[in-house]
Design a protein around this motif. Structure first.
Motif, mmCIF file in Angstrom:
data_model
loop_
_atom_site.group_PDB
_atom_site.id
_atom_site.type_symbol
_atom_site.label_atom_id
_atom_site.label_comp_id
_atom_site.label_asym_id
_atom_site.label_seq_id
_atom_site.Cartn_x
_atom_site.Cartn_y
_atom_site.Cartn_z
ATOM 1 N N VAL A 106 9.085 -5.051 1.153
ATOM 2 C CA VAL A 106 10.040 -4.772 2.280
ATOM 3 C C VAL A 106 8.939 -3.618 3.012
ATOM 4 O O VAL A 106 8.439 -2.691 2.301
ATOM 5 C CB VAL A 106 11.198 -4.205 1.830
ATOM 6 N N GLU A 107 8.939 -3.754 4.102
ATOM 7 C CA GLU A 107 8.017 -2.500 4.942
ATOM 8 C C GLU A 107 9.098 -1.397 5.227
ATOM 9 O O GLU A 107 10.113 -1.675 5.948
ATOM 10 C CB GLU A 107 7.334 -3.152 6.272
ATOM 11 N N ILE A 108 8.606 -0.242 4.880
ATOM 12 C CA ILE A 108 9.557 1.075 5.102
ATOM 13 C C ILE A 108 8.753 2.016 5.966
ATOM 14 O O ILE A 108 7.517 1.963 5.795
ATOM 15 C CB ILE A 108 10.232 1.563 3.924
ATOM 16 N N GLU A 109 9.504 3.120 6.371
ATOM 17 C CA GLU A 109 8.712 4.229 6.999
ATOM 18 C C GLU A 109 8.965 5.579 5.884
ATOM 19 O O GLU A 109 9.920 5.567 5.726
ATOM 20 C CB GLU A 109 9.587 4.619 8.307
ATOM 21 N N THR A 110 7.945 5.978 5.357
ATOM 22 C CA THR A 110 7.996 7.211 4.534
ATOM 23 C C THR A 110 8.012 8.353 5.643
ATOM 24 O O THR A 110 7.350 8.245 6.555
ATOM 25 C CB THR A 110 6.999 7.200 3.356
ATOM 26 N N PRO A 111 8.043 9.704 4.838
ATOM 27 C CA PRO A 111 7.952 10.727 5.991
ATOM 28 C C PRO A 111 6.245 10.938 6.422
ATOM 29 O O PRO A 111 5.931 11.583 7.360
ATOM 30 C CB PRO A 111 8.172 11.957 4.771
#
Length: 209
Positions: free
Chosen positions: A53-58
């Motif tokens: 799954v592609e996510i956005e980290t800080p």
């Protein structure tokens, strides 16, 4: 034939050793049952499927792993199985919980059903049936048959202590159901209790006799 996974993790073995002791009181016994169930759950879910799954980290975008496939359900066999539920929910808090009520007739040693309440979508879930003791196997065999009769197809049995007779009976009745146990004991005695075992798990969890 179903797989039998006997846990050899040092923490599980250590806690089972304390669980067996006559002088382990209700409070500690209850806590240990929950802790062992949590540790067994950790090991038993090792083969759950993952997806990317592609996510956005800080910092940036990243591809991470998340559970995929069937959702989970925990089905304790009342009443002793209740002691294992909280520990498992600590590991898989999104799991739904069903309940199957069976008691063992003291004369025939056969299970008698008195309650069954399952999640509506139980047949679409991967189900872990939990009971601290696998003695003759009668209650577990009956509970799993009840689930199959309701269309549940993906079932695992998780116990803390098992007798060889119970394991054999389970494998004969449900060769498609894997069995996860914390310890495999010597045998059953003439009263159907596991030797060396730990006595009546339900009585020791709830402080009854």
């Amino acid at each position: 034939m179903s797989k039998v996974l006997v846990m050899d993790h040092p923490l599980i073995q250590h806690k089972i050793g304390i669980l067996r002791r006559t002088d382990t009181g209700t409070k500690d016994f209850r806590a240990l049952i929950s802790e062992i169930a949590m540790l067994e759950c950790y090991e038993a879910t090792r083969d759950l499927k993952l997806s990317d799954v592609e996510i956005e980290t800080p910092i940036c975008k990243a591809t991470v792993k998340e559970l995929s496939g069937k959702k989970l359900a925990i089905v304790p066999i009342l009443r002793a199985g209740l002691g294992m539920v909280d520990g498992m929910l600590t590991m898989i808090p999104a799991a739904k919980v069903g309940h199957i009520g069976l008691y063992r007739d003291p004369e025939s040693l056969k299970p008698v059903e008195y309650y069954c309440k399952l999640p509506d979508d139980c047949s679409e879930r991967e189900v872990f049936v939990v009971d601290p003791m696998l003695a003759t196997g009668g209650s577990c065999i009956a509970a799993i048959q009840m689930l199959k009769d309701k269309g549940v197809g993906h079932i695992h049995l998780m116990c803390i202590i098992a007798a060889p007779e119970g394991i054999e009976a389970m494998q004969n009745a449900h060769p498609d159901v894997d069995i996860i146990v914390g310890a495999k004991d010597e045998r059953l005695n003439e009263h159907g209790y596991i030797v060396p075992g730990l006595g009546d798990a339900g009585d020791r969890i709830f402080g009854t006799k």
